[in-house]
Design an enzyme around this catalytic site. Sequence first.
Site, short mmCIF file in Angstrom:
data_model
loop_
_atom_site.label_atom_id
_atom_site.label_comp_id
_atom_site.label_asym_id
_atom_site.label_seq_id
_atom_site.Cartn_x
_atom_site.Cartn_y
_atom_site.Cartn_z
N GLN A 1 67.44 72.52 -0.98
CA GLN A 1 66.11 72.03 -0.61
C GLN A 1 65.32 71.65 -1.86
O GLN A 1 64.48 72.40 -2.33
CB GLN A 1 65.39 73.13 0.18
CG GLN A 1 64.05 72.76 0.71
CD GLN A 1 64.15 71.83 1.89
OE1 GLN A 1 65.00 71.98 2.73
NE2 GLN A 1 63.27 70.87 1.93
N PHE A 2 65.58 70.46 -2.41
CA PHE A 2 64.93 70.06 -3.65
C PHE A 2 63.41 69.96 -3.52
O PHE A 2 62.68 70.06 -4.51
CB PHE A 2 65.51 68.74 -4.19
CG PHE A 2 64.93 67.50 -3.55
CD1 PHE A 2 63.86 66.84 -4.15
CD2 PHE A 2 65.46 67.01 -2.37
CE1 PHE A 2 63.32 65.71 -3.56
CE2 PHE A 2 64.92 65.88 -1.79
CZ PHE A 2 63.85 65.22 -2.37
N THR A 3 62.90 69.81 -2.30
CA THR A 3 61.45 69.63 -2.14
C THR A 3 60.66 70.90 -2.48
O THR A 3 59.44 70.84 -2.62
CB THR A 3 61.09 69.17 -0.71
OG1 THR A 3 61.55 70.13 0.23
CG2 THR A 3 61.71 67.80 -0.41
#
Length: 145
Positions: A78-80
């Site tokens: 989940q890069f966000t």
Amino acid sequence: MKCLLQRVSYAKLYIDNTLYSQIANGLLALVCFCKNDNKQNIDLMVKKIINLRIFEDSNKKFNLSLKEINGSIMLVSQFTLAADTKKGNRPSFFDAMEPQNASQLYNEMIEEFKKYNINTQTGIFGASMKIELLNDGPVTIMLEN
């Protein structure tokens, strides 16, 4: 490294409207790799997650760990979670690790959980995914190292 944990009664992950993976009692872990993360960060985070006492004992106290309840983990990249929202209305993801290196660390993290005999389910790195879950508690905890 950032990891958002949700204690769940169940979690199901869908890719292209098809069930890809699922877990019962355990943790949904959304994980973000940042620019300077490495194998040492993974080792520390995995140990923290499997030993974190966030499951209730018979007295309704947070005294049990994922390992102690024989729980499962669903690990989703989940890069966000690296979003910087201090300026303007559009998040910046400057601190997120580049995808090629993050993908490698994601795979290493999956293998590290498996070394501890934790039932480990995943998504696909970089895929568009839908997650259905029942947050138990609710209990949601952010870990960073």
